[in-house]
Design a protein around this motif. Structure first.
Motif, PDB file in Angstrom:
ATOM      1  N   GLU A 189      38.205  29.601  31.210  1.00  0.00           N
ATOM      2  CA  GLU A 189      38.233  30.291  29.921  1.00  0.00           C
ATOM      3  C   GLU A 189      37.690  31.715  30.025  1.00  0.00           C
ATOM      4  N   VAL A 190      36.689  31.920  30.887  1.00  0.00           N
ATOM      5  CA  VAL A 190      36.158  33.269  31.087  1.00  0.00           C
ATOM      6  C   VAL A 190      37.193  34.140  31.800  1.00  0.00           C
ATOM      7  N   LEU A 191      37.799  33.595  32.844  1.00  0.00           N
ATOM      8  CA  LEU A 191      38.814  34.347  33.585  1.00  0.00           C
ATOM      9  C   LEU A 191      40.025  34.650  32.706  1.00  0.00           C
ATOM     10  N   ILE A 192      40.427  33.697  31.871  1.00  0.00           N
ATOM     11  CA  ILE A 192      41.558  33.904  30.966  1.00  0.00           C
ATOM     12  C   ILE A 192      41.294  35.077  30.028  1.00  0.00           C
ATOM     13  N   SER A 193      40.087  35.172  29.495  1.00  0.00           N
ATOM     14  CA  SER A 193      39.784  36.258  28.565  1.00  0.00           C
ATOM     15  C   SER A 193      39.948  37.612  29.251  1.00  0.00           C
ATOM     16  N   TYR A 194      39.536  37.692  30.503  1.00  0.00           N
ATOM     17  CA  TYR A 194      39.668  38.950  31.250  1.00  0.00           C
ATOM     18  C   TYR A 194      41.136  39.258  31.527  1.00  0.00           C
ATOM     19  N   LEU A 195      41.888  38.228  31.897  1.00  0.00           N
ATOM     20  CA  LEU A 195      43.315  38.431  32.200  1.00  0.00           C
ATOM     21  C   LEU A 195      44.098  38.831  30.954  1.00  0.00           C
ATOM     22  N   LEU A 196      43.754  38.264  29.810  1.00  0.00           N
ATOM     23  CA  LEU A 196      44.419  38.654  28.569  1.00  0.00           C
ATOM     24  C   LEU A 196      44.199  40.136  28.284  1.00  0.00           C
ATOM     25  N   ALA A 197      42.993  40.617  28.602  1.00  0.00           N
ATOM     26  CA  ALA A 197      42.681  42.024  28.360  1.00  0.00           C
ATOM     27  C   ALA A 197      43.382  42.947  29.357  1.00  0.00           C
ATOM     28  N   LYS A 198      43.756  42.398  30.513  1.00  0.00           N
ATOM     29  CA  LYS A 198      44.374  43.205  31.561  1.00  0.00           C
ATOM     30  C   LYS A 198      45.904  43.111  31.556  1.00  0.00           C
ATOM     31  N   THR A 199      46.460  42.326  30.636  1.00  0.00           N
ATOM     32  CA  THR A 199      47.913  42.191  30.512  1.00  0.00           C
ATOM     33  C   THR A 199      48.303  42.436  29.057  1.00  0.00           C
ATOM     34  N   GLN A 200      49.613  42.458  28.800  1.00  0.00           N
ATOM     35  CA  GLN A 200      50.098  42.809  27.460  1.00  0.00           C
ATOM     36  C   GLN A 200      50.905  41.705  26.789  1.00  0.00           C
TER      37      GLN A 200
END
Length: 338
Positions: free
Chosen positions: A58-69
């Motif tokens: 869940e932590v990694l997902i939040s970062y990936l969401l911020a780094k993608t569109q």
């Protein structure tokens, strides 16, 4: 009918690299997956491991969401047996509120680590609910449909996003297929873990034949498998290297898949019961664009699925990126009626 490709990344830590470098690779691969037009990008949950970095999806997902569109991002999967369904619902509702319509919540059945890490994750937990019961409660919290006679009636897993995270059941057996079908949820069969295509086809048959339509959904099946595409068959074989599928069979009847023989031996030591270890050739779809395309189309025809989740833990990282680029090119050449 074409094939839709999604990606599962386990954030592998290559020899001589750090966990930070593994996560940097995951971010770059998520961005490349979005660029290539893949549907979704999932990350895994592993504990107490020197080989994979992703212990908190869940932590990694939040970062990936911020780094993608635009690409959907999710878990493949959260090991719900360790956690409160309420807290998992809160975590993913926050993610879904931050990135509406882009969050997937895949639920796994495996422990995700060795017995010692399982003990640590479950310290202080008194209830012994089944995984099915936990998934039911998780869905109720995610959709704010807790029943009036539930002991926690009236409780909400705030925030309540406009678009709830999409739930998936992950597994590698007919048993997990039955759970998904009984709950009327989408199902992902992990062929790269099970390694037996006939078992995958049987699980898919069970899922379709026992699916409960009363939940208002149609059956949805995905297959997750390991894929390596290279410019030559020889290079693909070299990238696959001497990979083995390592399984430990415990005297209590459980069978688990581990990353290495050393991990399997340590699992047996921590479990404190007799065990045997089996090494198999992994199920890897590998070769050139042409041969991989043929293999994927054959699997699609045999299984009837139209979405495949691909994992590719090869090194160096540049070859991993190249494999996905070649895969995208291969499937772009599939005619619409294929």
């Amino acid at each position: 009918m074409g094939i839709t490709i999604s990606v599962l990344d386990q954030s592998p830590i290559y020899p001589g690299e750090t966990a930070a470098e593994a996560f940097a690779h995951t971010v770059l691969l998520a961005q490349k997956s979005e660029e290539l037009g893949f549907r979704r990008f999932w990350v895994s949950e592993h504990h107490d491991s020197d080989h994979v970095a992703g212990s908190s999806p869940e932590v990694l997902i939040s970062y990936l969401l911020a780094k993608t569109q635009t690409i959907r991002v999710g878990s493949g999967g959260v090991m719900l047996q360790h956690y409160s369904p309420y807290k998992v619902a809160e975590n993913f509702n926050v993610l879904a509120a931050l990135a509406p319509g882009r969050v997937d919540l895949g639920i796994g059945r495996a422990p995700g680590g060795l017995p010692r890490s399982t003990q640590a994750l479950q310290r202080g937990v008194q209830e012994n609910a089944s995984l099915t019961d936990k998934i039911v409660e998780l869905r109720q919290f995610v959709h704010n449909t807790l029943e009036e006679d539930h002991p926690l009636a009236g409780l909400r897993a705030a925030p309540l996003p406009e678009t709830a995270p999409e739930l998936y059941v992950l597994g590698a057996s007919a048993g997990s297929a039955e759970i998904a079908a009984g709950l009327g949820l989408p199902y992902v069969f992990s062929l790269f873990i099970n390694g037996d295509e006939s078992a995958a086809l049987e699980a898919i048959r069970v899922y379709r034949s026992t699916f409960d339509y009363s939940h208002g959904r149609e059956p949805e099946i995905l297959v997750a498998l390991s894929v390596i595409v290279a410019d030559s068959a020889e290079e693909a074989a070299e990238l696959a290297g001497s990979l083995k599928l390592v399984k430990i069979h415990l005297a209590s009847g459980r069978t688990l898949t581990l990353g290495t023989r050393e991990q399997a031996e340590e699992f047996g030591r921590q479990a404190g019961e007799p065990y045997t270890i089996e090494e198999q050739e992994p199920f890897i779809t590998k070769g050139t664009k042409e041969t991989v395309r043929e293999q994927l189309l054959r699997l699609q025809q045999a299984s009837g699925v139209d979405e495949i989740i691909v994992t590719s833990n090869i090194q160096p990282f540049a070859k991993r990126i190249r494999s996905f680029e070649l895969l995208s090119e291969a499937l772009a050449e599939v005619p619409a009626e294929a």
